[in-house]
Design a protein around this motif. Structure first.
Motif, PDB file in Angstrom:
ATOM      1  N   ALA A 233       0.835  -1.211   0.000  1.00 11.36           N
ATOM      2  CA  ALA A 233       0.000   0.000   0.000  1.00 11.36           C
ATOM      3  C   ALA A 233       0.867   1.257   0.000  1.00 11.36           C
ATOM      4  CB  ALA A 233      -0.917  -0.006   1.217  1.00 11.36           C
ATOM      5  N   TYR A 234       1.974   1.227   0.780  1.00  8.99           N
ATOM      6  CA  TYR A 234       2.813   2.431   0.870  1.00  8.99           C
ATOM      7  C   TYR A 234       3.489   2.736  -0.466  1.00  8.99           C
ATOM      8  CZ  TYR A 234       6.333   5.730   2.501  1.00  8.99           C
ATOM      9  OH  TYR A 234       7.128   6.836   2.671  1.00  8.99           O
ATOM     10  N   MET A 235       4.033   1.703  -1.113  1.00 11.09           N
ATOM     11  CA  MET A 235       4.722   1.935  -2.381  1.00 11.09           C
ATOM     12  C   MET A 235       3.756   2.379  -3.482  1.00 11.09           C
ATOM     13  SD  MET A 235       7.873  -0.710  -2.797  1.00 11.09           S
ATOM     14  CE  MET A 235       8.534   0.263  -4.146  1.00 11.09           C
ATOM     15  N   MET A 236       2.586   1.760  -3.527  1.00 13.66           N
ATOM     16  CA  MET A 236       1.602   2.159  -4.550  1.00 13.66           C
ATOM     17  C   MET A 236       1.098   3.572  -4.286  1.00 13.66           C
ATOM     18  SD  MET A 236      -0.509  -1.414  -4.963  1.00 13.66           S
ATOM     19  CE  MET A 236      -1.771  -0.714  -6.042  1.00 13.66           C
ATOM     20  N   GLY A 237       0.868   3.893  -3.011  1.00 20.36           N
ATOM     21  CA  GLY A 237       0.345   5.213  -2.656  1.00 20.36           C
ATOM     22  C   GLY A 237       1.354   6.315  -2.917  1.00 20.36           C
ATOM     23  N   THR A 238       2.604   6.086  -2.486  1.00 21.79           N
ATOM     24  CA  THR A 238       3.614   7.139  -2.645  1.00 21.79           C
ATOM     25  C   THR A 238       3.984   7.327  -4.115  1.00 21.79           C
ATOM     26  OG1 THR A 238       5.597   8.031  -1.580  1.00 21.79           O
ATOM     27  CG2 THR A 238       5.770   5.798  -2.385  1.00 21.79           C
TER      28      THR A 238
ATOM     29  N   ILE B 251       4.080  -3.811  -8.305  1.00 17.76           N
ATOM     30  CA  ILE B 251       3.887  -3.954  -6.856  1.00 17.76           C
ATOM     31  C   ILE B 251       2.516  -4.553  -6.551  1.00 17.76           C
ATOM     32  CG2 ILE B 251       3.629  -2.656  -4.699  1.00 17.76           C
ATOM     33  CD1 ILE B 251       6.537  -2.980  -5.589  1.00 17.76           C
ATOM     34  N   ALA B 252       1.494  -4.120  -7.282  1.00 18.29           N
ATOM     35  CA  ALA B 252       0.131  -4.644  -7.066  1.00 18.29           C
ATOM     36  C   ALA B 252       0.072  -6.145  -7.315  1.00 18.29           C
ATOM     37  CB  ALA B 252      -0.853  -3.911  -7.981  1.00 18.29           C
ATOM     38  N   LEU B 253       0.766  -6.599  -8.361  1.00 21.74           N
ATOM     39  CA  LEU B 253       0.752  -8.025  -8.698  1.00 21.74           C
ATOM     40  C   LEU B 253       1.758  -8.825  -7.882  1.00 21.74           C
ATOM     41  CD1 LEU B 253       0.548  -7.672 -12.592  1.00 21.74           C
ATOM     42  CD2 LEU B 253      -1.289  -8.424 -11.078  1.00 21.74           C
ATOM     43  N   GLY B 254       2.859  -8.197  -7.476  1.00 16.33           N
ATOM     44  CA  GLY B 254       3.955  -8.945  -6.865  1.00 16.33           C
ATOM     45  C   GLY B 254       3.931  -9.057  -5.357  1.00 16.33           C
ATOM     46  N   LEU B 255       3.214  -8.166  -4.661  1.00 17.60           N
ATOM     47  CA  LEU B 255       3.195  -8.202  -3.194  1.00 17.60           C
ATOM     48  C   LEU B 255       1.796  -8.480  -2.666  1.00 17.60           C
ATOM     49  CD1 LEU B 255       5.451  -5.144  -2.200  1.00 17.60           C
ATOM     50  CD2 LEU B 255       6.108  -7.550  -2.325  1.00 17.60           C
ATOM     51  N   ASP B 256       1.733  -9.195  -1.561  1.00 17.11           N
ATOM     52  CA  ASP B 256       0.446  -9.463  -0.909  1.00 17.11           C
ATOM     53  C   ASP B 256       0.030  -8.263  -0.071  1.00 17.11           C
ATOM     54  OD1 ASP B 256       0.349 -12.091  -1.903  1.00 17.11           O
ATOM     55  OD2 ASP B 256       1.639 -12.794  -0.266  1.00 17.11           O
ATOM     56  N   LYS B 257      -1.264  -8.139   0.137  1.00 13.47           N
ATOM     57  CA  LYS B 257      -1.763  -7.078   1.017  1.00 13.47           C
ATOM     58  C   LYS B 257      -1.343  -7.375   2.452  1.00 13.47           C
ATOM     59  CE  LYS B 257      -5.844  -5.715  -1.664  1.00 13.47           C
ATOM     60  NZ  LYS B 257      -7.316  -5.631  -1.681  1.00 13.47           N
ATOM     61  N   GLU B 258      -1.057  -6.317   3.198  1.00 10.60           N
ATOM     62  CA  GLU B 258      -0.689  -6.452   4.612  1.00 10.60           C
ATOM     63  C   GLU B 258      -1.646  -5.623   5.451  1.00 10.60           C
ATOM     64  OE1 GLU B 258       3.465  -5.314   4.951  1.00 10.60           O
ATOM     65  OE2 GLU B 258       3.807  -6.174   2.963  1.00 10.60           O
ATOM     66  N   LYS B 259      -1.818  -6.057   6.679  1.00  7.53           N
ATOM     67  CA  LYS B 259      -2.708  -5.335   7.580  1.00  7.53           C
ATOM     68  C   LYS B 259      -2.065  -4.015   8.002  1.00  7.53           C
ATOM     69  CE  LYS B 259      -5.316  -5.897  11.866  1.00  7.53           C
ATOM     70  NZ  LYS B 259      -5.497  -6.719  13.094  1.00  7.53           N
ATOM     71  N   ARG B 260      -2.856  -2.967   7.965  1.00 15.09           N
ATOM     72  CA  ARG B 260      -2.338  -1.660   8.399  1.00 15.09           C
ATOM     73  C   ARG B 260      -2.238  -1.621   9.919  1.00 15.09           C
ATOM     74  NH1 ARG B 260      -5.775   2.490   4.497  1.00 15.09           N
ATOM     75  NH2 ARG B 260      -5.049   1.614   2.527  1.00 15.09           N
ATOM     76  N   GLN B 261      -1.230  -0.894  10.414  1.00 16.68           N
ATOM     77  CA  GLN B 261      -1.054  -0.726  11.857  1.00 16.68           C
ATOM     78  C   GLN B 261      -1.006   0.769  12.170  1.00 16.68           C
ATOM     79  OE1 GLN B 261       1.645  -3.816  13.760  1.00 16.68           O
ATOM     80  NE2 GLN B 261       2.462  -3.841  11.683  1.00 16.68           N
ATOM     81  N   LEU B 262      -2.158   1.406  12.004  1.00 18.53           N
ATOM     82  CA  LEU B 262      -2.220   2.866  12.172  1.00 18.53           C
ATOM     83  C   LEU B 262      -1.886   3.300  13.591  1.00 18.53           C
ATOM     84  CD1 LEU B 262      -5.421   3.651  10.050  1.00 18.53           C
ATOM     85  CD2 LEU B 262      -3.032   3.855   9.367  1.00 18.53           C
TER      86      LEU B 262
END
Length: 536
Positions: free
Chosen positions: A96-101, A201-212
């Motif tokens: 999420a961070y890499m796609m967002g940034t 990144i979307a295809l290569g990495l799994d989603k991770e739980k956010r720790q806000l």
């Protein structure tokens, strides 16, 4: 010093590397390749405006001194965000961070192309630096966290290419694009690699739980000190020469802020149990040696990329496209040499390889320390190729030294710190060289002026010949005499500048040669092979 993350399975899982014998999936390689593309794009954007600066300033109605803030704004923002990437990755997850940034980086790049005046360009460049800077350490973190030890040499080889190719290719890309499509295209071009990065990144990495919740407990005081310290230090280095260093109250203010910020960061980092980046890594001998060398390498990379385009534009009068054609030879051969270096790194003591690389890189700078006013593409080709052959040996082995023995939880910190110090080294190198150019040009002008006087026979002969030449073109005797004097003065200034550029290259070569002594304080390291460990 404490670690950078909470020691919980959830926090550690994203950074725990696979087992040495584990097969790497195509998805993982896709993610790593996407990360490399991001690092290349972010480093490229540091240098890409240099060859187009004159066109940008003309459009924005800004002076050369004001225009220096276009690069400074990007560097300040980038160096502040790099140490924060570990925290942001734990909060949002790598994917999420890499796609967002990256998405924000593309938006900011587009805004740079639409800038309507200098203040808007500076703001957009700063936003671009904040969003793009994270992509540099994230590429190294992906290699360490997603590849098994036996494949890391390959990953680090690709990362090394992004770090050395981009500074070399930045002026080349910038020059070609500006000349063919106008300067806004140097910002719009980011959309191609940026979209590929997001897809990879979307295809290569799994989603991770956010720790806000980590944001609430973050070391915000340390982050504030870091931002003030690194930001002020970068402004001090980038703007010091143009403002005559400590003769300026502006520079004195930022020097003081840099000292306060960096000391505050060190103190808060030592006192907190969970600092946002683990400065304690500097206490490890190998890591300290690697970061010190990385800073020197930054001086060499960005320093040589600063000096040569300046020389080619000022002395032979090359266009941005011609400058790019010279500089690309410091980049292209690396594509062929890096796989060879990656194989050697698992078989040969990396200190030997790094020494060889430093000798080649430093030697190429010494080759450039004997230029004259006629030096151009043909004379510079060999030194550029020698530089290209040396850089991969240094970049890959430094990464191996830095990451050797680093715990999974500290990988984001290690990646951030080594990339931060390389960028800082670049800023220090450019500041030193800009100051050296100014002072050495004055020095050589004075020395040459002592020899080129109206009483010297050689000067009188040259003046007479030039005066006669101008008289033959129809000028009156008084005008021809003035023009001959100005021509002599121009030749003296030109030769003084050439000598100053030679001194600059000599300084860079001396720093790189001096690093060889520092290198041998580190332990013997080889890249893992066939399931081996990290150090032998």
């Amino acid at each position: 010093m404490a670690s950078t993350t909470h020691d919980t399975p959830a926090a550690l899982k994203p950074f725990a590397p696979p087992a040495p014998g584990e097969k790497v999936s195509a998805r993982t390689w896709m993610a790593v390749a996407a990360g490399m593309l991001g690092a290349f794009m972010a480093v490229l954007d540091i240098q890409i405006t240099n060859s187009s600066l004159k066109d940008i300033l003309g459009t924005l109605s800004a002076t050369q001194e004001e225009g220096s803030w276009i690069a400074t704004a990007y560097l300040v923002a980038e160096i502040i965000i790099i140490p924060m990437t570990g925290l942001m990755t734990r909060v949002f997850g790598m994917r999420a961070y890499m796609m967002g940034t990256t998405s924000l980086f593309l938006l900011c790049s587009t805004l740079c192309g639409f800038a309507w005046n200098l203040p808007s360009m500076i703001v957009f460049r700063m936003m671009q630096g904040f969003t793009g800077g994270a992509l540099i350490p994230m590429a190294m973190t992906l290699v360490m966290a997603k590849l098994p030890a036996t494949k890391r040499a390959t990953g680090m080889a690709i990362f090394g290419l992004t770090a050395t190719l981009a500074p070399s290719m930045g002026p080349t890309f910038g020059g070609y694009l500006s000349e063919l499509y106008g300067w806004p295209s140097i910002f719009y071009i980011n959309w191609g690699p940026g979209l590929l990065l997001i897809a990879g990144i979307a295809l290569g990495l799994d989603k991770e739980k956010r720790q806000l919740n980590l944001l609430y407990n973050a070391d915000w005081l340390g982050i504030a000190f870091m931002a003030v310290g690194l930001g002020s230090l970068t402004i001090f280095l980038e703007e010091g020469n143009s403002k005559d260093w400590f003769e300026s109250s502006f520079i004195i203010t930022f020097a003081a802020l840099a000292i306060i910020g960096l000391l505050g960061w060190a103190v808060t980092g030592a006192l907190r149990k969970q600092p946002f980046v683990n400065l304690g890594l500097y206490g490890q001998r190998n890591f300290f040696a690697a970061t010190a060398l990385s800073m020197a390498m930054g001086m060499g990379l960005y320093g040589s990329s600063f000096l040569l385009p300046l020389y080619l534009g000022q002395i032979p009068g090359y266009s941005p496209m011609q400058i790019g054609e010279v500089i690309m030879w410091a980049g292209l051969p690396q594509l062929f040499i890096m796989p060879f270096v990656a194989k050697l790194s698992s078989k040969v003591d990396n200190r030997i390889l790094c020494t060889f690389g430093l000798l080649l890189f430093g030697g190429s700078c010494f080759m450039n320390a004997y230029m004259d006013a006629t030096t151009g593409y043909d004379q510079l080709l060999l030194s550029q190729i020698v530089r290209a052959l040396g850089q991969p040996f240094v970049m890959l082995t430094l990464s191996n030294f830095a990451m050797n023995g680093i715990q999974p939880k500290d990988m984001p910190s290690a990646s951030s710190l080594i990339n931060m110090t390389r960028n800082l080294g670049g800023s220090i190198g450019i500041a030193l060289l800009a100051t050296a150019l100014t002072s050495r040009e004055h020095f050589h002008s004075q020395r040459l002026g002592e020899s080129v006087t109206g009483f010297a026979a050689a000067t009188q002969e040259r003046l007479a010949a030039l005066t006669q030449s101008f008289l033959s073109r129809g000028f009156d005797s008084a005008t021809a005499g003035d023009m001959a004097l100005k021509a002599i003065d121009g030749i003296v200034r030109r030769e003084a500048y050439v000598m100053a550029y030679n001194d600059g290259f000599f300084l860079v070569g001396a720093v790189l040669f001096g690093c060889i002594g520092v290198l041998w304080f580190s332990d013997k390291v080889k890249a893992p092979s066939g399931g081996g460990g990290g150090a032998h």
